[in-house]
Design an enzyme around this catalytic site. Structure first.
Site, PDB file in Angstrom:
ATOM      1  N   LYS A  15       0.867  -1.199  -0.138  1.00 37.63           N
ATOM      2  CA  LYS A  15       0.132   0.118  -0.056  1.00 37.63           C
ATOM      3  C   LYS A  15       0.945   1.172  -0.176  1.00 37.63           C
ATOM      4  CE  LYS A  15      -4.204  -1.878   2.103  1.00 37.63           C
ATOM      5  NZ  LYS A  15      -4.803  -1.599   3.374  1.00 37.63           N
ATOM      6  N   HIS A  60       2.207   6.661   3.010  1.00 33.88           N
ATOM      7  CA  HIS A  60       1.652   8.064   3.105  1.00 33.88           C
ATOM      8  C   HIS A  60       2.442   9.091   3.911  1.00 33.88           C
ATOM      9  CE1 HIS A  60      -0.443   6.936   6.513  1.00 33.88           C
ATOM     10  NE2 HIS A  60      -1.073   5.954   6.042  1.00 33.88           N
ATOM     11  N   HIS A 120       3.050   7.781   7.509  1.00 29.16           N
ATOM     12  CA  HIS A 120       4.418   7.008   7.687  1.00 29.16           C
ATOM     13  C   HIS A 120       5.633   7.926   7.922  1.00 29.16           C
ATOM     14  CE1 HIS A 120       1.460   3.942   5.898  1.00 29.16           C
ATOM     15  NE2 HIS A 120       1.571   3.428   7.031  1.00 29.16           N
TER      16      HIS A 120
HETATM   17  N1  ARG Z   1       0.204  -0.452   9.751  1.00 29.51           N
HETATM   18  C1  ARG Z   1      -0.786   0.581  10.447  1.00 29.51           C
HETATM   19  C2  ARG Z   1      -1.055   1.853   9.426  1.00 29.51           C
HETATM   20  O1  ARG Z   1      -0.351   2.003   8.262  1.00 29.51           O
HETATM   21  C3  ARG Z   1       0.057   1.101  11.247  1.00 29.51           C
HETATM   22  C4  ARG Z   1       0.313   0.449  12.628  1.00 29.51           C
HETATM   23  C5  ARG Z   1       0.373   0.833  13.810  1.00 29.51           C
HETATM   24  N2  ARG Z   1       0.653   0.034  14.981  1.00 29.51           N
HETATM   25  C6  ARG Z   1       0.000  -0.719  15.454  1.00 29.51           C
HETATM   26  N3  ARG Z   1       0.585  -1.602  16.397  1.00 29.51           N
HETATM   27  N4  ARG Z   1      -1.417  -0.836  15.251  1.00 29.51           N
HETATM   28  O2  ARG Z   1      -2.193   2.517   9.329  1.00 29.51           O
END
Ligand code: ARG
Length: 566
Positions: free
Chosen positions: A127, A130, A133
């Site tokens: 994905k 963005h 991140h």
């Molecule tokens: N991968 C998730 C996203 O991009 C963020 C993860 C955040 N951390 C967690 N432990 N849920 O939205």
């Protein structure tokens, strides 16, 4: 003070602070806040009373060899330190402690050293990477740097979005549009393209079914399916590592949602055993989070087919992390749209009897609007890095002041990163902001460019006169107001670190470093080294050396590598 107030000196530390340097130039160096001496300060003490108390206290105190002046201000008693001593003590401390200046302060002596697990960045494979991140990456890195510098043990975790239905789609997409060579050479780009392509086809029932099948096989650990998925993951991580390196960021662990499919089934079992899991008529599993147990607030933790959800995997991951690291705190860095998710996560952990849930913290941040590269909307982190680097290179090429340098690309990379980080860290993390390349890249405003530029100038000053430096320099001659301002500002560094360590906001350090740079620039102009009498020149060099040292360590905490030429 200790004698007059009949209080042990350590009780006074938190009430005394360095006076912030202002344009009006107050000469005092330290101030004691009278309000903070009395326990129930704020509410029932009138400003007038505090002023009177300050007045009275000031009258009872006597100057000595260290303190040359005592006066009362609004609610404060102000102290001016013997000018020669100020210069000597500050510069000696800064130059002796080097990169540890500030963190060695007694302000931190009562803070217990702890172990913190910090999870940040956490992109989703296939994905978009963005801007959120990117923010998570630089904020998490800052928190980890700061904690580490303050003597805490830190574990840096990247929790990848590497599981879920999108891998079903991706797998099917790869089977039709995938290219093994492209997957190897530019995995992030290629997987994203495949994902976009197959998403278009996903309207079609047959594709949907195939994707479902692929994911089911993945969950059943079918060897071939798993091996393809593993390639997606491994190649992606390789590329992430390379890009994080450009950012100066590293992780101790690459974890991810995929680790927790089985463990989330165990979590569901525990929830069930504890009577916390309720089945809905639709067959999904939920946990009641309301106080009155009326389901006015709840969290869905199980799909109707019994499989786990994002939060279930997070429950399993949290428990696993705590078992593995026995840490004192766990920090999660994501944008604020996930606040409820983390609230629910911590609440469920608490219900399950994990009291350490109270020591978990979600550090949330606001949205960045309008970050676009020349190619269009940002999809890959690397595009942002390339763009800022090329913009800085262009600026440097057109600026007359630009020095010749060995590796302009590398310098532009570090300067560009500073520009991004400072723009991002200037405000409160929870605020949204409008991204602007022009604002970020101004060479004279409150920007990362300006910090880098100041650092490079101070560095070349040292280089120019470095071999003239004598081991024993009498710095007592640093009495000009511009020199005193720099000294006074250096005095405050530990307090600024302390504030950032308390609320985990980088903005205190950012504004401190910007002020330091402004003060140093002013002093650089008015206090020349070249052409001054040897003793004075030496003392000034020491002053600039100290300013550069603190500037460099502050920048490093923020995740910026100071440049020595630009
Ligand atoms: N991968 C998730 C996203 O991009 C963020 C993860 C955040 N951390 C967690 N432990 N849920 O939205």
């Amino acid at each position: 003070l200790s004698k007059v107030l009949d209080l042990p000196p350590e009780n006074l530390i938190k009430s005394i602070s360095a006076v912030p340097v202002s344009k009006k130039r107050c000469v005092a160096d330290f101030q004691l806040s009278v309000a903070s001496l009395t326990e129930d300060s704020s509410s029932n003490c009138l400003a007038q009373d505090l002023n009177l108390q300050a007045q009275k206290l000031a009258e009872r105190l006597k100057c000595d060899g260290v303190v040359s002046e005592i006066s009362a201000g609004p609610g404060t008693v102000n102290f001016t330190i013997n000018r020669e001593l100020l210069a000597k003590a500050v510069l000696q401390q800064v130059l002796k402690d080097g990169s540890e200046y500030g963190v060695k302060s007694e302000l931190f002596s009562a803070v217990p050293r702890q172990k913190a697990v910090i999870e940040f960045s956490s992109p989703n494979i296939a994905k978009k990477f963005h801007v959120g991140h990117l923010r998570s990456t630089i904020i998490g890195n800052f928190i980890a740097n700061l904690k580490k510098a303050l003597g805490h043990e830190v574990v840096r975790i990247n929790y990848l979005g590497d599981w879920g239905m999108q891998f079903g789609l991706l797998g099917v997409g790869f089977q039709s549009f995938g290219d093994k060579e492209k997957l190897k050479s530019s995995p992030l780009q290629h997987l994203f393209e495949v994902y976009v392509q197959i998403n278009k086809a996903a309207e079609d029932e047959n594709t949907k079914k195939m994707a479902k099948d692929f994911f089911r096989k993945l969950e059943e650990h079918d060897e071939q399916t798993l091996s393809l998925w593993k390639q997606f993951r491994d190649f992606s991580i390789e590329e992430y590592v390379r890009i994080y390196k450009r950012l100066g960021v590293h992780f101790d662990e690459y974890s991810g949602e995929s680790f927790y499919q089985e463990k989330s089934q165990e979590v569901l079992k525990i929830l069930e055993d504890k009577g916390l899991l309720q089945k809905t008529t639709k067959g999904t599993g939920i946990v009641d989070l309301s106080e009155k147990k009326d389901f006015s607030s709840f969290s869905t933790v199980m799909r109707s087919d019994g499989t786990s959800l994002y939060i279930t995997r997070d429950l399993a991951a949290a428990i696993d992390r705590m078992n593995k690291h026995s840490c004192d705190t766990m920090i999660y860095v994501t944008d604020k749209s996930q606040s409820t998710h983390f609230q629910h996560l911590f609440q469920i952990l608490k219900l399950m009897g994990y009291n350490w849930a109270e020591r978990c913290q979600h550090v949330s941040f606001g949205l960045v609007q309008g970050m676009k590269t020349r190619r269009g909307e940002v999809i890959f982190l690397e595009d942002v890095l390339n763009e800022v680097r090329s913009r800085v290179l262009q600026n440097m090429a057109s600026a007359k002041t630009t020095k010749e340098m060995e590796d302009p690309m590398e310098t532009a990379e570090k300067v560009g990163l500073a520009a991004l980080i400072i723009q991002d860290f200037r405000g409160l993390l929870s605020s949204d902001y409008q991204f602007s390349w022009d604002r970020a890249l101004q060479s004279r405003g409150d920007t990362g460019m300006f910090l880098q530029y100041t650092h490079a100038r101070l560095h070349s000053l040292e280089q120019m006169h470095g071999n003239e430096l004598l081991p024993d320099v009498n710095v007592a001659c640093l009495q000009e107001p511009d020199a005193i301002s720099v000294l006074q500002h250096l005095l405050r560094y530990d307090e600024v670190l302390y504030r950032s360590s308390q609320d985990l906001q980088p903005k205190h350090i950012v504004s401190y470093l910007l002020t330091l740079s402004h003060l140093a620039a002013v002093a650089h102009k008015s206090l020349p080294v070249k052409g001054s009498a040897p003793e004075l020149a030496q003392a000034r060099l020491r002053l600039f050396q100290a300013a550069r040292s603190v500037l460099a360590s502050g920048m490093r905490l923020l995740g910026i590598t100071p440049v020595t030429r630009m």
